[in-house]
Design a protein around this motif. Structure first.
Motif, mmCIF file in Angstrom:
data_model
loop_
_atom_site.group_PDB
_atom_site.id
_atom_site.type_symbol
_atom_site.label_atom_id
_atom_site.label_comp_id
_atom_site.label_asym_id
_atom_site.label_seq_id
_atom_site.Cartn_x
_atom_site.Cartn_y
_atom_site.Cartn_z
ATOM 1 N N ILE A 91 -2.552 -3.020 -5.095
ATOM 2 C CA ILE A 91 -1.110 -2.992 -4.834
ATOM 3 C C ILE A 91 -0.896 -2.620 -3.376
ATOM 4 C CG2 ILE A 91 1.095 -1.919 -5.407
ATOM 5 C CD1 ILE A 91 -0.025 -1.339 -8.182
ATOM 6 N N CYS A 92 -0.168 -3.475 -2.648
ATOM 7 C CA CYS A 92 0.085 -3.260 -1.227
ATOM 8 C C CYS A 92 1.553 -2.924 -1.004
ATOM 9 C CB CYS A 92 -0.269 -4.510 -0.425
ATOM 10 S SG CYS A 92 -2.029 -4.920 -0.429
ATOM 11 N N PHE A 93 1.802 -1.796 -0.348
ATOM 12 C CA PHE A 93 3.159 -1.378 -0.016
ATOM 13 C C PHE A 93 3.425 -1.607 1.468
ATOM 14 C CE2 PHE A 93 2.065 1.343 -3.678
ATOM 15 C CZ PHE A 93 3.131 1.067 -4.508
ATOM 16 N N ASP A 94 4.528 -2.277 1.767
ATOM 17 C CA ASP A 94 4.919 -2.499 3.159
ATOM 18 C C ASP A 94 6.427 -2.743 3.188
ATOM 19 O OD1 ASP A 94 3.018 -3.242 5.810
ATOM 20 O OD2 ASP A 94 5.087 -3.940 5.955
ATOM 21 N N ILE A 95 7.015 -2.624 4.378
ATOM 22 C CA ILE A 95 8.454 -2.845 4.500
ATOM 23 C C ILE A 95 8.788 -4.130 5.252
ATOM 24 C CG2 ILE A 95 9.036 -0.398 4.349
ATOM 25 C CD1 ILE A 95 9.303 -0.389 7.417
ATOM 26 N N SER A 96 7.770 -4.840 5.762
ATOM 27 C CA SER A 96 8.028 -6.019 6.590
ATOM 28 C C SER A 96 7.694 -7.312 5.856
ATOM 29 C CB SER A 96 7.216 -5.946 7.888
ATOM 30 O OG SER A 96 7.340 -7.154 8.613
ATOM 31 N N ALA A 97 8.710 -8.089 5.554
ATOM 32 C CA ALA A 97 8.476 -9.413 4.980
ATOM 33 C C ALA A 97 7.861 -10.349 6.016
ATOM 34 C CB ALA A 97 9.791 -9.991 4.461
ATOM 35 N N LEU A 118 1.977 -7.562 -3.707
ATOM 36 C CA LEU A 118 2.746 -7.015 -2.589
ATOM 37 C C LEU A 118 4.059 -6.454 -3.095
ATOM 38 C CD1 LEU A 118 3.264 -6.617 0.460
ATOM 39 C CD2 LEU A 118 4.217 -8.947 0.475
ATOM 40 N N ARG A 119 4.357 -5.207 -2.727
ATOM 41 C CA ARG A 119 5.621 -4.579 -3.085
ATOM 42 C C ARG A 119 6.330 -4.162 -1.806
ATOM 43 N NH1 ARG A 119 4.220 -0.734 -8.399
ATOM 44 N NH2 ARG A 119 3.097 -2.359 -9.579
ATOM 45 N N LEU A 120 7.410 -4.867 -1.478
ATOM 46 C CA LEU A 120 8.181 -4.575 -0.278
ATOM 47 C C LEU A 120 9.195 -3.475 -0.552
ATOM 48 C CD1 LEU A 120 8.855 -8.163 1.138
ATOM 49 C CD2 LEU A 120 7.227 -6.466 1.998
ATOM 50 N N GLY A 121 9.240 -2.515 0.360
ATOM 51 C CA GLY A 121 10.167 -1.404 0.203
ATOM 52 C C GLY A 121 9.506 -0.111 0.635
ATOM 53 N N PRO A 122 10.236 0.996 0.628
ATOM 54 C CA PRO A 122 9.670 2.287 1.025
ATOM 55 C C PRO A 122 8.446 2.645 0.185
ATOM 56 C CG PRO A 122 12.053 2.415 0.882
ATOM 57 C CD PRO A 122 11.670 1.098 0.288
ATOM 58 N N ALA A 123 7.344 2.929 0.858
ATOM 59 C CA ALA A 123 6.094 3.191 0.141
ATOM 60 C C ALA A 123 6.159 4.458 -0.701
ATOM 61 C CB ALA A 123 4.932 3.284 1.130
ATOM 62 N N GLN A 124 6.867 5.475 -0.208
ATOM 63 C CA GLN A 124 6.920 6.725 -0.963
ATOM 64 C C GLN A 124 7.550 6.510 -2.328
ATOM 65 O OE1 GLN A 124 5.629 9.868 0.381
ATOM 66 N NE2 GLN A 124 5.598 10.068 -1.839
ATOM 67 N N GLU A 125 8.622 5.727 -2.367
ATOM 68 C CA GLU A 125 9.260 5.434 -3.640
ATOM 69 C C GLU A 125 8.322 4.647 -4.548
ATOM 70 O OE1 GLU A 125 12.969 3.458 -3.063
ATOM 71 O OE2 GLU A 125 13.743 4.971 -1.666
#
Length: 220
Positions: A91-97, A118-125
């Motif tokens: 699972i990859c967390f990032d904020i940049s599409a 890929l999960r876009l959005g704030p990683a902490q959440e």
């Protein structure tokens, strides 16, 4: 014989990469595209020897369940996924599409897109929404430096015994030993984070002079 790691100039670094597992055509193309498209921002990409190291570690540890915080254009996730068997989950967390769109193309070309989410959005959440029981074999942190302590605290309880947390940029180009008044906020955050990791009895950490400094921490 030396009591400390040697410093690498460009020529010696090229020799080191060539005599390990050098980038194949796909990785070389990803590195070139990142540099061409993003210029100075391409410095956020991990080094070629880190990529080879990650693939080797993933194979040695038989990594099947993994998390990455900060994906950028995908070299680190590509490297780890290549060391994971089919049916595994990264699972990859990032904020940049924008940046991760490059990553997704290369995951597909490498034939590892079936094991990466890929999960876009704030990683902490996103981390806080993961199952709370210890289940992760691997976690890689390479995102906003001020966020490192929060990511760490979310990940350590979720690592299985023997699982490995890998953290990038822990030397900040050597500025971690500068006087505090000369450090920017990101470096100050890393200094505090490094002290926190060194004192954390839940893990066995080692800091290596690989890339911009790499901490490997094994969950006890």
């Amino acid at each position: 014989m030396s009591k400390r790691s040697i410093t690498l100039d460009a020529e010696l670094h090229d020799y080191l990469v060539a005599h390990g597992t050098p980038p194949d055509d796909l990785v070389a193309e990803l590195i070139e595209e990142t540099q061409a498209a993003l210029g100075s921002l391409s410095g956020m990409q991990i080094s070629p020897e880190q990529a080879s190291f990650f693939t080797l570690l993933a194979r040695l540890l038989d990594v099947r369940t993994a998390v990455e915080v900060g994906t950028f254009t995908g070299l680190s996730s590509l490297a780890v996924a290549r060391g994971m068997p089919p049916g595994s989950s990264l699972i990859c967390f990032d904020i940049s599409a924008e940046y991760t769109a490059i990553a997704q193309r290369y995951w597909e070309r490498a034939g590892v897109d079936d094991r990466i989410e890929l999960r876009l959005g704030p990683a902490q959440e996103g981390l806080n929404q993961l199952p709370t029981e210890p289940h992760l074999d691997w976690a890689f942190i390479d995102a906003d430096k001020e966020g490192y302590p929060g990511y760490w605290e979310a990940l350590v309880p979720r690592m299985r015994p023997g699982g490995l947390i890998v953290v990038d940029n822990v030397l900040r180009g050597g500025t971690v030993i500068d006087p505090p008044a000369e450090q920017n906020s990101a470096t100050a955050a890393i200094v505090a984070f490094n002290d926190m990791v060194a004192a954390d009895k839940r893990v066995e950490p080692v800091m290596l002079p690989v890339g911009d400094g790499l901490t490997l921490a094994r969950k006890r």
